[in-house]
Structure formats: C-alpha cells, structure tokens
Design a protein around this motif. Sequence first.
Motif, mmCIF file in Angstrom:
data_model
loop_
_atom_site.group_PDB
_atom_site.id
_atom_site.type_symbol
_atom_site.label_atom_id
_atom_site.label_comp_id
_atom_site.label_asym_id
_atom_site.label_seq_id
_atom_site.Cartn_x
_atom_site.Cartn_y
_atom_site.Cartn_z
ATOM 1 N N SER A 198 -12.192 5.126 3.934
ATOM 2 C CA SER A 198 -12.820 6.226 2.958
ATOM 3 C C SER A 198 -13.590 5.119 2.157
ATOM 4 O O SER A 198 -14.336 5.530 1.456
ATOM 5 N N MET B 112 0.819 -1.210 -0.135
ATOM 6 C CA MET B 112 0.010 0.092 -0.147
ATOM 7 C C MET B 112 0.897 1.341 0.068
ATOM 8 O O MET B 112 1.873 1.249 0.788
ATOM 9 N N VAL C 216 2.267 4.919 0.912
ATOM 10 C CA VAL C 216 2.186 5.796 1.672
ATOM 11 C C VAL C 216 3.296 6.838 1.464
ATOM 12 O O VAL C 216 4.134 6.791 0.798
ATOM 13 N N SER D 97 -7.025 5.762 4.046
ATOM 14 C CA SER D 97 -7.386 5.343 2.776
ATOM 15 C C SER D 97 -8.476 4.322 2.794
ATOM 16 O O SER D 97 -9.583 4.102 1.875
ATOM 17 N N PHE E 186 -1.981 7.059 7.529
ATOM 18 C CA PHE E 186 -2.347 7.289 6.076
ATOM 19 C C PHE E 186 -2.961 6.166 5.524
ATOM 20 O O PHE E 186 -3.986 6.464 4.764
ATOM 21 N N ALA E 187 -2.443 5.017 5.679
ATOM 22 C CA ALA E 187 -3.198 3.925 5.298
ATOM 23 C C ALA E 187 -4.591 3.632 5.720
ATOM 24 O O ALA E 187 -5.667 3.319 4.897
#
Length: 406
Positions: A323, A246, A248, A320, A316-317
């Motif tokens: 959301s 992922m 970042v 995401s 941050f991950a």
Amino acid sequence: MSQGSNSSGLRRYNERVMLTHLRKYRTASKSDLARATHLTPQAVTRIVDDLEQNELVVREGRRLGGLGQPSTLYAINPAGAYSLGIKIGRRDLELLLLDFSGKTLGQFRREFDQPDPDFILEQIDELLPELRSRLDKTAQKRLRGVGVAMPWFLGAWPSELEMDKTLSERWRNIDLSEEISRRIDLPVYFENDGAAAAVAELQLGVGRDISDFLYVNIGAFIGGGLVLHGNLEPGVHGNAAELASMPVPHSERFGHPAPKSGFDMLTQRASLLTLRRYLNQKGIGISHIGELPDYIDQARLYIQEWMDDCADALVFAFLSAISVLDLKAIIIDANLPRFIIEELVAMVERRLGGAVAKDIFVPSILPGRLGPDAMVVGGGILPFYSSFAADKTVLLKGSVPERRTI
C-alpha cells in the motif's frame, strides 16, 4: 570542490554500470553493453578495455552469426577480486570466502544455543586467517575487504531468544564493529543481516531480472531488505524493511497471550524460533532448525500448521507494505528445505491475490535463490557492492570513501 558530478565520478560510475550489466547478463559483447547502457560504442570500448587491463573482466569466447566479424564476449573475472563474509546470527556464526563472480571458495559454520560475543570473536580470530590462507599471495592482494551481516539489536530480545539478562547486557555494552575492525587489516563493512541478504539476492539472485523488490528472510527472527531501482535502500537509520516488529493480528495458535495493543509482532508468527518452539510443544525434540530435515515426516502436520499461520501473517504485512511501496516483487527465503519455501510462497501468493484491493498492483511472490546461505553470502558481497555497484553517489564525489554502515 563544489558539489556535483565530474568527469572522474562519471567515469567511475560508468565502470560500475558496466560491471553490473556483466554480472546480470553473465556474458556480453561491447555492442550489447552499449545498447544496455546507452553509452557510445567508443566510450564502452575504452571502459571495457580498462576493466580488462585491471583484470576485473575477461574475454569469454566469441559470438558467431549475422553479418560482419564475430563479437568478442566479456564476463566478470572470478579472480579479479575476492572478499570475506561473516554472518553473526542468533543461533549460528558463518564465515566464507568469495571470488568476484560470487562463487564460494571456502566456508565455516558454528552453531550455538546462545550468541556469546567472546566465543564469536574467538572463532573469527581462528577461522578468518584460515580462509585467507586459501588464496595465494597474488590473490590475497585482491581482497577487497570483509563484510559482516548481523542483526542490529542482537541483545534487545532476551525473552524471545531465551537469553539471560547478563548476556543481553553484554551485547548492549559491546561495540562489536570496533572489536572486529581492530582485528582485521582490511576494510570492514557492516550491514543489517536482512539487508545484506537482500544485496546478495540483488547481485546473484532475482536481482538479475528484477530491480524493485522487498526481500524477506525467515530466520530465527524475520528480517528483510528493500531494493529500489537496482540499489539497496537502507533508510534514514539503516533499518529499512526491518520486519520483525511489524504489527499483525494476534494469533492464538502458539500460546502467546494477547498483548494490550491487540497485535502480535510479525516475528511471533513468522520466524523459525516460533516454528521450533511449536514443534517442541508437539513433542518434536529439535534444538536447532538445522535438524528439521531429520524430522520432516514426523513433523509434517505441525509444519503445515505453522505455515498456515505464517502465511496469514505475511499476507497482512505485505498488504501494508504494497500500500506504500509499488513493488515488482516480494522475495521470500528461509533456512528451510526448498520444497517448504516453495509451498509457503504459493500459499502467500494465493492469499494475497484474493485479499488485495482493486486499486493496488499485486507484486509477484517469488522464492529466493540463495536459501540458507543468503546472509553470509550477503556479508561477502558487501565489499564488492561498496566498490563496484552502480551507486550514483559516486557522481557527486571526486573520490569515494569506503561505505561502512554500522
């Protein structure tokens, strides 16, 4: 036979629902189960009596109080079934024997610098029969299978793992699932290690109270699993919640050159390999993260610096993830001392709460309950999960094939 539910599938599904609720509540009466499952008392009585006759549940005393007769309480029968679990990691191999309640009856662990497939298979050949021998003949007949939890792409990260090209190529060419399956005269179930750990958390940890969560396990790399409506959601390719790649924001702290994309992979900032290498740079000479407790005082400042960077990357991950997914909770676990996991969870919770937009629901951030054993226990849970979890696919089939994710 036409596609659709039938009475046989419905009965099997209701049996699984009953076992799932008993695992969740530990003990329950038939009246409790009728209320929880919305089945009639008569249907619950028939199902529970059959489960008791098949020795999957046992009577666990009586509840006094109120009007009428005391209620008989039922619980999962630990001796009703057994399973064997194998975790193949990038730095270790673990095997264990579980009873139906999830209690570990025996366990072995082997550590190594490089995950050599020949060594791993030799250890499985040696240790699995020893674990099986701990059961008497009657109990051995109740072995439901062997669950294997391992990374899907073990040979795909040679530079990150400090793995030589020859060993990486061997991993790309070997069919480990076939090699293990032909050695064992039991059903063998394979699952991504992070997803298997999520199943363990679902069955034996926070899943008893929460049925929708993203599970995150910080190991040599970082991985995870997604649980929705009380079931593992594997995704189209069995790779849902595989978090290592992922993207970042790039961090300068650990000396990684800025990639052309401008993003790091999450595993470069939130993994135990990154922590170990950072400690080595600072003069803390550990070769395996299991040695960390012996260096806690000496390494505390550097651990805190890693946690600070790790928490920022996780936030941050998670921004995401939430959301896209409306989750009740995010569970974080790791092969780290418990107080470090709890402190990391608190850091992520504070930062996520301050960063999330007003139109997004903030999930609870919670520590996992299984710690370093999550993945190997997850392997051991796989045969139980396949045979007894409340999976609605059994409604659509007259018979249920073994689920062997490879």
